[in-house]
Design a protein around this motif. Sequence first.
Motif, PDB file in Angstrom:
ATOM      1  N   THR A  88     -37.468 -58.998  52.508  1.00 55.10           N
ATOM      2  CA  THR A  88     -38.019 -58.175  51.426  1.00 55.10           C
ATOM      3  C   THR A  88     -38.992 -57.154  52.000  1.00 55.10           C
ATOM      4  O   THR A  88     -39.211 -57.092  53.204  1.00 55.10           O
ATOM      5  N   GLY A  89     -39.608 -56.367  51.127  1.00 53.79           N
ATOM      6  CA  GLY A  89     -40.600 -55.407  51.596  1.00 53.79           C
ATOM      7  C   GLY A  89     -41.181 -54.573  50.480  1.00 53.79           C
ATOM      8  O   GLY A  89     -40.882 -54.756  49.303  1.00 53.79           O
ATOM      9  N   GLN A  90     -42.022 -53.644  50.878  1.00 51.07           N
ATOM     10  CA  GLN A  90     -42.560 -52.622  49.979  1.00 51.07           C
ATOM     11  C   GLN A  90     -42.843 -51.387  50.800  1.00 51.07           C
ATOM     12  O   GLN A  90     -42.852 -51.423  52.027  1.00 51.07           O
ATOM     13  N   ASP A  91     -43.062 -50.293  50.132  1.00 54.40           N
ATOM     14  CA  ASP A  91     -43.390 -48.967  50.660  1.00 54.40           C
ATOM     15  C   ASP A  91     -42.197 -48.032  50.676  1.00 54.40           C
ATOM     16  O   ASP A  91     -42.368 -46.835  50.903  1.00 54.40           O
ATOM     17  N   ALA A  92     -40.983 -48.561  50.474  1.00 57.32           N
ATOM     18  CA  ALA A  92     -39.787 -47.712  50.421  1.00 57.32           C
ATOM     19  C   ALA A  92     -39.700 -46.782  51.623  1.00 57.32           C
ATOM     20  O   ALA A  92     -39.447 -45.586  51.486  1.00 57.32           O
ATOM     21  N   THR A  93     -39.900 -47.330  52.813  1.00 57.05           N
ATOM     22  CA  THR A  93     -39.769 -46.538  54.038  1.00 57.05           C
ATOM     23  C   THR A  93     -38.295 -46.256  54.308  1.00 57.05           C
ATOM     24  O   THR A  93     -37.411 -46.946  53.802  1.00 57.05           O
ATOM     25  N   ILE A  94     -38.029 -45.259  55.140  1.00 58.00           N
ATOM     26  CA  ILE A  94     -36.632 -44.963  55.453  1.00 58.00           C
ATOM     27  C   ILE A  94     -35.989 -46.140  56.190  1.00 58.00           C
ATOM     28  O   ILE A  94     -34.816 -46.457  55.965  1.00 58.00           O
ATOM     29  N   GLN A  95     -36.763 -46.837  57.040  1.00 59.23           N
ATOM     30  CA  GLN A  95     -36.220 -48.006  57.724  1.00 59.23           C
ATOM     31  C   GLN A  95     -35.881 -49.096  56.718  1.00 59.23           C
ATOM     32  O   GLN A  95     -34.847 -49.771  56.825  1.00 59.23           O
ATOM     33  N   GLY A  96     -36.742 -49.255  55.710  1.00 60.08           N
ATOM     34  CA  GLY A  96     -36.457 -50.225  54.659  1.00 60.08           C
ATOM     35  C   GLY A  96     -35.208 -49.868  53.879  1.00 60.08           C
ATOM     36  O   GLY A  96     -34.382 -50.737  53.566  1.00 60.08           O
ATOM     37  N   MET A  97     -35.036 -48.572  53.579  1.00 58.99           N
ATOM     38  CA  MET A  97     -33.847 -48.146  52.856  1.00 58.99           C
ATOM     39  C   MET A  97     -32.579 -48.374  53.687  1.00 58.99           C
ATOM     40  O   MET A  97     -31.533 -48.768  53.156  1.00 58.99           O
ATOM     41  N   GLU A  98     -32.677 -48.136  54.993  1.00 55.57           N
ATOM     42  CA  GLU A  98     -31.535 -48.394  55.874  1.00 55.57           C
ATOM     43  C   GLU A  98     -31.173 -49.880  55.844  1.00 55.57           C
ATOM     44  O   GLU A  98     -29.985 -50.238  55.727  1.00 55.57           O
ATOM     45  N   ASN A  99     -32.182 -50.733  55.949  1.00 58.61           N
ATOM     46  CA  ASN A  99     -31.924 -52.176  55.955  1.00 58.61           C
ATOM     47  C   ASN A  99     -31.330 -52.653  54.631  1.00 58.61           C
ATOM     48  O   ASN A  99     -30.500 -53.557  54.607  1.00 58.61           O
ATOM     49  N   ILE A 100     -31.763 -52.031  53.534  1.00 58.32           N
ATOM     50  CA  ILE A 100     -31.194 -52.379  52.229  1.00 58.32           C
ATOM     51  C   ILE A 100     -29.715 -52.010  52.181  1.00 58.32           C
ATOM     52  O   ILE A 100     -28.859 -52.817  51.822  1.00 58.32           O
ATOM     53  N   LEU A 101     -29.397 -50.765  52.530  1.00 60.44           N
ATOM     54  CA  LEU A 101     -28.017 -50.292  52.452  1.00 60.44           C
ATOM     55  C   LEU A 101     -27.096 -51.021  53.427  1.00 60.44           C
ATOM     56  O   LEU A 101     -25.903 -51.184  53.160  1.00 60.44           O
ATOM     57  N   SER A 153     -37.077 -53.050  48.130  1.00 56.25           N
ATOM     58  CA  SER A 153     -38.416 -52.635  48.532  1.00 56.25           C
ATOM     59  C   SER A 153     -39.153 -52.093  47.317  1.00 56.25           C
ATOM     60  O   SER A 153     -38.545 -51.468  46.441  1.00 56.25           O
ATOM     61  N   VAL A 154     -40.445 -52.345  47.259  1.00 54.77           N
ATOM     62  CA  VAL A 154     -41.252 -51.809  46.164  1.00 54.77           C
ATOM     63  C   VAL A 154     -41.610 -50.363  46.474  1.00 54.77           C
ATOM     64  O   VAL A 154     -42.173 -50.055  47.525  1.00 54.77           O
ATOM     65  N   TYR A 155     -41.275 -49.482  45.538  1.00 58.44           N
ATOM     66  CA  TYR A 155     -41.565 -48.055  45.660  1.00 58.44           C
ATOM     67  C   TYR A 155     -42.768 -47.723  44.801  1.00 58.44           C
ATOM     68  O   TYR A 155     -42.824 -48.084  43.620  1.00 58.44           O
ATOM     69  N   LYS A 156     -43.726 -47.033  45.405  1.00 58.10           N
ATOM     70  CA  LYS A 156     -44.937 -46.613  44.686  1.00 58.10           C
ATOM     71  C   LYS A 156     -45.039 -45.091  44.810  1.00 58.10           C
ATOM     72  O   LYS A 156     -45.500 -44.584  45.835  1.00 58.10           O
ATOM     73  N   PRO A 157     -44.593 -44.359  43.791  1.00 60.91           N
ATOM     74  CA  PRO A 157     -44.568 -42.890  43.882  1.00 60.91           C
ATOM     75  C   PRO A 157     -45.955 -42.303  44.128  1.00 60.91           C
ATOM     76  O   PRO A 157     -46.824 -42.330  43.256  1.00 60.91           O
ATOM     77  N   ILE A 158     -46.156 -41.755  45.294  1.00 58.49           N
ATOM     78  CA  ILE A 158     -47.470 -41.263  45.695  1.00 58.49           C
ATOM     79  C   ILE A 158     -47.885 -40.048  44.884  1.00 58.49           C
ATOM     80  O   ILE A 158     -49.071 -39.825  44.636  1.00 58.49           O
ATOM     81  N   TYR A 159     -46.921 -39.269  44.420  1.00 54.72           N
ATOM     82  CA  TYR A 159     -47.281 -38.095  43.627  1.00 54.72           C
ATOM     83  C   TYR A 159     -47.966 -38.489  42.321  1.00 54.72           C
ATOM     84  O   TYR A 159     -48.770 -37.728  41.776  1.00 54.72           O
TER      85      TYR A 159
END
Length: 439
Positions: A328-341, A348-354
């Motif tokens: 599992t994870g959080q931060d929605a990093t590109i490495q995390g997205m790669e591991n998900i796909l 991963s938990v995504y926290k929209p910084i904007y």
Amino acid sequence: MTNNHGIGRGRTCGAIAAMSVAALGLAACSSTPSTSASGASKPATTSGSTMTSGAGSTQASGAVPSGLGVKSFDVGFTTMSQLKGLTAAGKGLVGVILPDTTSSTRYVDFDAPYFKKALEAAGYSSSDYKIDNAQGVDATEVALAQADISKGASVLIFDPLNSTVGSQVEAYASSHGVQLISYDRATFAGSNTYYVSFDNSQVGKLIGQGFVDCASAWGVKSPKVFELDGGEDVDPNAVSFAQGYNSVIWNKETTPLSAGTTNSKGFTLVGDKITPNWVNATGATIFTQQFTAHPDINATVEANDGLGNAVVTVLKSKGVGPKKIPTTGQDATIQGMENILQGYQCGSVYKPIYLETQDAVALATILRAKQTPPSGLVNAQTSPPKGVSGSAQPASLLAPIWVTGSNMNDTVIKDKFIDPAALCKAVGASVCSAAHITP
């Protein structure tokens, strides 16, 4: 952090040295403590600094916009223009101090430019705000806060490197009558502090539910679970993350939990270890040792994408294929997205910084104008987790999002938080196509 909060940060002592950060302007795009709804109102040794112009017409009224709350912000930064009257009515510098540039690229790629965008849209001029980065150095973060206050800051927005730095900055700000907004990581000190972040207990609960759902979907039999917690030694956010996922998985909010803990779904906890200071390499070592000692581990829970990837790397080295052992994870990093796909990470938990930056700027603008924040904006109270000293603080908490392959295109890709071209190059066009992601 991740964080990203929930991220490891190296810290060394060093003198503050000025280093200009290029003025960044992005097109619109893309924790912690226990919380309760309250409606309260009330690492180099150089530092990066951004001072940018932000002209714009001001509104005649200095009143707080009607209905302003945590749900008011959007990807277009449209609410910020409604604050121009308050900006004109307020006095003093708004100092923004970010923690580092190495624990996560978010502070350079997103936080700094989004703060610039939000402040300019709210009508701030170049003399009204300053954005700095402490470069991972405790002494630098304190020195930056002192420097901002000496230049007339009436409000500081800062992401504390740790609770010690947070307390030092709070004490100095309080002694000079300066309002403090602890950004992304809480500071449980004093009576002049607000907290702006995502609901960190909910972050943990999303991780926990995502893990439980994934273990079922991947057909994990009689899960033997290992948990790799974040830096609970330095970060109260990490405590709340773990309390959140433990409450979902084990119906317990204790952290760390004792080996042998079970739940009604047939899960058994093999081990639960804290990763000191959020260091991913340390997390990899911890998991390697645990996996060697307990080869029956067939499910894992990690507090962020960095630790998740550390575990994935170990699993791959052991010949473990996709959709065998959840992470599992959080931060929605590109490495995390790669591991998900690629089938190695559940989500991963995504926290929209904007959203987070706009929230902080809105609150700072209200405090700078000596107005009372509305209950829709200061919508909660954050308290120190069990075992962490300090006092409860009024908080503005945003809602995090659990990202999987099924909603990745509609969240992090749509928000331009993740570059689809880079992602698809890493995982392959066919994998992206299956997730409806177009490079």
